[in-house]
Scaffold this active site. Structure first.
Site, mmCIF file in Angstrom:
data_model
loop_
_atom_site.group_PDB
_atom_site.id
_atom_site.type_symbol
_atom_site.label_atom_id
_atom_site.label_comp_id
_atom_site.label_asym_id
_atom_site.label_seq_id
_atom_site.Cartn_x
_atom_site.Cartn_y
_atom_site.Cartn_z
ATOM 1 N N ASP A 265 0.956 -1.328 0.286
ATOM 2 C CA ASP A 265 -0.019 0.002 0.037
ATOM 3 C C ASP A 265 0.780 1.355 -0.283
ATOM 4 O O ASP A 265 0.221 2.233 -0.471
ATOM 5 C CB ASP A 265 -0.630 0.100 1.279
ATOM 6 C CG ASP A 265 -2.074 -0.687 1.232
ATOM 7 O OD1 ASP A 265 -2.608 -0.534 -0.045
ATOM 8 O OD2 ASP A 265 -2.922 -1.167 2.177
HETATM 9 C C1 BGC Z 1 0.193 1.073 6.210
HETATM 10 C C2 BGC Z 1 0.034 -0.002 5.472
HETATM 11 C C3 BGC Z 1 -1.585 -0.248 5.277
HETATM 12 C C4 BGC Z 1 -2.296 1.048 4.640
HETATM 13 C C5 BGC Z 1 -3.498 0.758 4.893
HETATM 14 C C6 BGC Z 1 -0.494 2.476 5.703
HETATM 15 O O1 BGC Z 1 -0.263 3.599 6.533
HETATM 16 O O2 BGC Z 1 1.521 1.436 6.427
HETATM 17 O O3 BGC Z 1 0.399 -1.278 6.113
HETATM 18 O O4 BGC Z 1 -1.741 -1.198 4.386
HETATM 19 O O5 BGC Z 1 -2.030 2.112 5.620
HETATM 20 O O6 BGC Z 1 -4.591 1.985 4.702
HETATM 21 C C1 NOJ Z 2 -1.686 -3.805 5.663
HETATM 22 C C2 NOJ Z 2 -3.102 -3.892 4.574
HETATM 23 O O1 NOJ Z 2 -4.059 -4.375 5.212
HETATM 24 C C3 NOJ Z 2 -2.592 -4.594 3.267
HETATM 25 O O2 NOJ Z 2 -3.831 -4.754 2.658
HETATM 26 C C4 NOJ Z 2 -1.579 -4.420 2.618
HETATM 27 O O3 NOJ Z 2 -1.341 -5.328 1.606
HETATM 28 C C5 NOJ Z 2 -0.191 -4.545 3.579
HETATM 29 N N1 NOJ Z 2 -0.472 -3.471 4.776
HETATM 30 C C6 NOJ Z 2 1.149 -3.837 2.793
HETATM 31 O O4 NOJ Z 2 0.954 -2.777 2.802
#
Ligand code: BGC
Ligand code: NOJ
Length: 808
Positions: free
Chosen positions: A478
């Site tokens: 993400d």
């Molecule tokens: C986090 C990710 C997450 C995303 C979801 C980010 O700030 O680092 O792990 O998947 O937010 O909204």
């Molecule tokens: C947490 C999120 O829930 C997931 O959708 C994502 O793939 C991972 N973070 C990695 O960014």
């Protein structure tokens, strides 16, 4: 081995916390159907019905000190000394404390000065109520005169309003009191058709519903006025902060005890006032002798039955306890709650994630096949007709979340992975023909297979200059936002728009596409649709050619091409030279098989990314903000996606080691992130030793080895898949079960019990030649098989015995 703060009781399927002052609150989940509770080892947490934002029964405070307030509290006033069996909030020293987190229940026992109080919190199966079985014992030599006070804070149902719009909520609170039943009825008079009941099966001698009266405006919960005064005030609120508290007076002779229960229930109401007759009936039901114990026995039986479907006996203790209990328990939590409600997720934001829920399902489909079927259809209906997907949806409405929208170009491919996993588990191909509309086509009813094909077409139609899939806003990572270029500190990377027409490409999506295309091709083969199979395989070949031609960097696969066409995750990069995701997915997609690159890429992972706490996401960590890479470079080095040990990716690598037949490496990589192995360094790890964390701080962090964001992470499902299908090698296939292990050569063998399509397979694997894998012989009920595929049992068989001998 026992840790500083607790130990596993494997036979009871419990984790026993022996000190209340754990390094962080250690969480458990209550509930399985509609009513859920978050419950920590001191009773902290809250309860909600289906949706933690819109139907939150009790309140919780995040970001606050002390951490983990409010909860399910019981105050004991024993001759003026006030204490809590769960230690909090008073933190009065206890003579004895123990918390047992079990499957769907938490039992907290505290003792002081000859009084022992035990609280068992659970949600009976099928009931919209949380029961607190309470036992009070006089273990001393003198009679005891005790005054008890229960306590919850109600939450006005709209959890976001509760935190943000108190100019209104402070004037809406309403309650109704009917003896032992306290109703929180805010809104019932007007548009609501539901309320909360907090009742007791024992006659109380007083009650309170005003927090100001019970606690005192200038007090903390640890010095709450009423328990210290020893007398309830009988307060009735209009507005402010409604709470529920009962006063109970107990006289106990030495050696005697009393048992009763509190019940916190969600009630749908036909009218505009609480239906007190129904509330009374509910309390009367649980006041019947044995009723609470029967309900608890039903909960235990339900879990026994669920888990009996998959058990292992093998030489590794951590593998046994994780597979047999904790990993399976965690996947149900992620399946039920996605990323909505934990100590790291507020319950008011993200709801169900599209890619998250599809992946969660991979770990849970054997436990809840019917619910998995419905989940796939729900997810598919939030896909749009162009193949893109709403990235999240709300569980109550099942509608896509417009705020975040779509544009994450991996989402649609995970639907293929989950659908194929579902069919392999159940054999139910009818799901493919289920009518499911697209979110933007009102009344549309294309079938599920159409959705899968739309996803394939979307990726094929959106490829960049290297023939690799466009990344869109981000792929699985993400935080790799290659099209966002955000310079505004006040905007969220997740919702910030992308630059129009940008052509950044993702090697990770390419690998995921390979995986998905091959899965779908195999499904078509199973369906006897050779032309479709060939079409998918040719799409596969085309993508594979692009990957091998454009994405190999010499010793590993590149991660991406940015919007300017520069390689990301390359030996040319000074920061972010190698990323784990593209190694994992290219290899899982079948790249690098014949040309030796898979093995080379894995060797690079081992050399450059592996640590004793698991595999780091990227190295070297980013030390400055790169607007062309986005959120990933916003985290301090060693944290989260910026070179944290992002656990979710680790089981992918475990599966890669399995593909390469490296049993020792496979198990080592499972154990590196496995919470149960952290007991001996728990002061550094801090998180629960029984639930995987999303992230373990990497070597670049100031707190290396610290576990963060436990419970709601895709790690749980993938770890279970890697362990069960990769290492233990029990793979559900369209036509049966394949047993194809990849174990440490040191193992003599192991046994697995696996329920599959209603039949129990008792699988006995022997390893006399001490190899990692390779099946020499399989016999099924004494008859030797030609290959290693155990056909799905037909003809009403209930148990099938499978003997497997390893070694070629
Ligand atoms: C986090 C990710 C997450 C995303 C979801 C980010 O700030 O680092 O792990 O998947 O937010 O909204
Ligand atoms: C947490 C999120 O829930 C997931 O959708 C994502 O793939 C991972 N973070 C990695 O960014």
């Amino acid at each position: 081995m026992s840790g500083l703060y607790g130990r596993f009781d494997d036979a009871a399927r419990e984790y026993v916390v022996v000190r209340p002052d754990t390094p962080l609150p250690w969480l458990n989940y209550l509930g399985q159907d509609d009513l859920f509770g978050l419950c920590t080892n001191t009773g902290g947490g809250y309860t909600f019905w289906r949706d933690p934002r819109l139907r939150r029964l009790t309140r919780y405070r995040y970001n606050d000190a002390p951490l983990d307030s409010v909860g399910r509290y019981l105050y004991v006033n024993d001759g003026g000394i006030v204490w809590n069996p769960g230690w909090k909030p008073t933190k009065t020293p206890l003579d004895r404390y123990e918390c047992r987190h079990g499957l769907g229940y938490t039992r907290i026992a505290g003792a002081r000065d000859g009084v022992e109080v035990e609280l068992l919190f659970f949600v009976p199966p099928g009931e919209d109520a949380e029961v607190w079985k309470t036992t009070v014992r006089n273990t001393g030599a003198a009679p005891k005169d005790l005054t008890l006070f229960s306590y919850v804070e109600f939450c006005l149902y709209q959890a976001l309003d509760d935190m943000t719009n108190f100019q209104r909520t402070y004037s809406t609170g309403e309650v109704e009191i009917d003896d032992a039943a306290i109703y929180h009825t805010t809104g019932l008079r007007e548009r609501r058709r539901h309320c909360t009941l907090f009742g007791c099966t024992r006659e109380p001698s007083g009650f309170d519903t005003s927090r100001d009266a019970f606690v005192g405006v200038h007090n903390g919960l640890h010095e709450a006025a009423v328990p210290f005064a020893g007398r309830a005030r009988g307060s009735v609120v209009d507005g402010w902060n409604p709470v529920g508290s009962h006063q109970l007076d107990l006289q106990l002779e030495p050696g005697t005890e009393e048992t009763f229960a509190f019940v916190l229930a969600y009630l749908e109401e036909p009218g505009t006032v609480a239906d007190t007759a129904r509330g009374r009936a509910l309390l009367a039901r649980y006041a019947e002798p044995g009723a609470v114990d029967d309900a608890f026995a039903a909960l235990r039986a339900r879990w026994d039955e669920l888990l009996a479907g998959f058990q292992v006996d093998c030489p590794d203790e951590q593998v046994r306890r994780m597979l047999n209990t904790w990993n399976q328990s965690q996947v149900t939590a992620t399946f039920n709650l996605s990323r909505s409600a934990s100590l790291w997720e507020s319950g008011i934001g993200r709801g169900m994630g599209f890619r998250d829920s599809n992946q969660d399902l991979l770990g849970c489909v054997h436990l809840v096949p019917e619910r998995a079927r419905q989940r796939i259809l729900d997810l598919a209906s939030t896909q749009l007709s162009d193949g893109t997907c709403f990235h999240q949806y709300q569980p109550l409405t099942k509608k896509g979340n417009a705020e975040i929208g779509g544009g994450f170009f991996d989402d649609h491919l995970w639907l293929i992975a989950s659908t194929c996993a579902y069919i392999k588990e159940t054999g139910d191909t009818s799901i493919l023909a289920e009518p499911v509309g697209y979110a933007d086509v009102p009344g549309g009813a294309d079938d599920l297979l159409h959705h899968l094909e739309t996803g394939i077409a979307l990726t094929r139609a959106n490829r960049g200059d290297h023939g690799l899939p466009l990344i869109g806003h981000a792929d699985w990572n993400d935080c790799l936002n290659l099209n966002c270029f955000s310079t505004d500190p006040d905007e969220s990377f997740q919702t910030a728009g992308d630059v129009e027409g940008s052509r950044a490409e993702s090697v990770m999506i390419a690998g995921l596409f390979l995986y998905a295309a091959r899965e779908l091709a195999a499904l078509y083969a199973h369906l006897g649709r050779a032309e479709d199979e060939a079409r998918l395989l040719s799409a596969y070949d085309e993508m594979l050619a692009a990957v091998e031609a454009e994405a190999w960097d010499g010793a590993w696969y590149l991660r991406a091409f940015d919007a300017a066409g520069r390689a990301i995750g390359s030996r040319e990069s000074d920061e972010g030279r190698i990323f784990v995701e593209s190694q994992a997915w290219c290899v899982l997609g079948g790249a690098g098989g014949e040309n030796g690159r898979a093995r080379r890429a894995l060797a690079s992972v081992q050399e450059l990314l592996a640590t004793e706490d698991g595999i780091v996401l990227v190295q070297p960590a980013f030390t400055r903000y790169h607007p062309e890479l986005g959120e990933i470079t916003s985290y301090p080095p060693g944290n989260k996606e910026n070179a944290g040990i992002f656990c979710h990716t680790n089981p992918w690598i475990t599966l890669c080691w399995c593909l390469l037949g490296e049993g020792d490496r496979a198990l080592d990589s499972y154990l590196a992130i496995c919470p149960a192995t952290k007991q001996d360094r728990i002061e550094a790890y801090r998180s629960e030793p029984y639930a995987f964390a999303q992230m373990i701080a990497g070597p670049d962090a100031r707190t290396p080895g610290e576990g963060r964001n436990s419970w709601l992470t895709g790690t749980a499902a993938w770890a279970l898949v890697a362990l069960s299908q990769g290492i233990l090698g029990v793979k559900p296939c369209y036509d049966g079960l394949r047993v194809d292990p990849c174990i440490p050569p040191g193992w003599d063998g192991y046994r697995v019990t696996r329920r599959f399509r209603g039949v129990v397979y008792e699988i006995d694997v022997r390893n006399p030649r001490h190899v990692s894998g390779g099946v020499r012989a399989v016999t099924v009920d004494g008859r030797e098989l030609a290959g290693d595929l155990v056909p799905a049992a037909a003809g009403g068989k209930k148990i099938v015995h499978v003997d497997v001998e390893l070694g070629r």
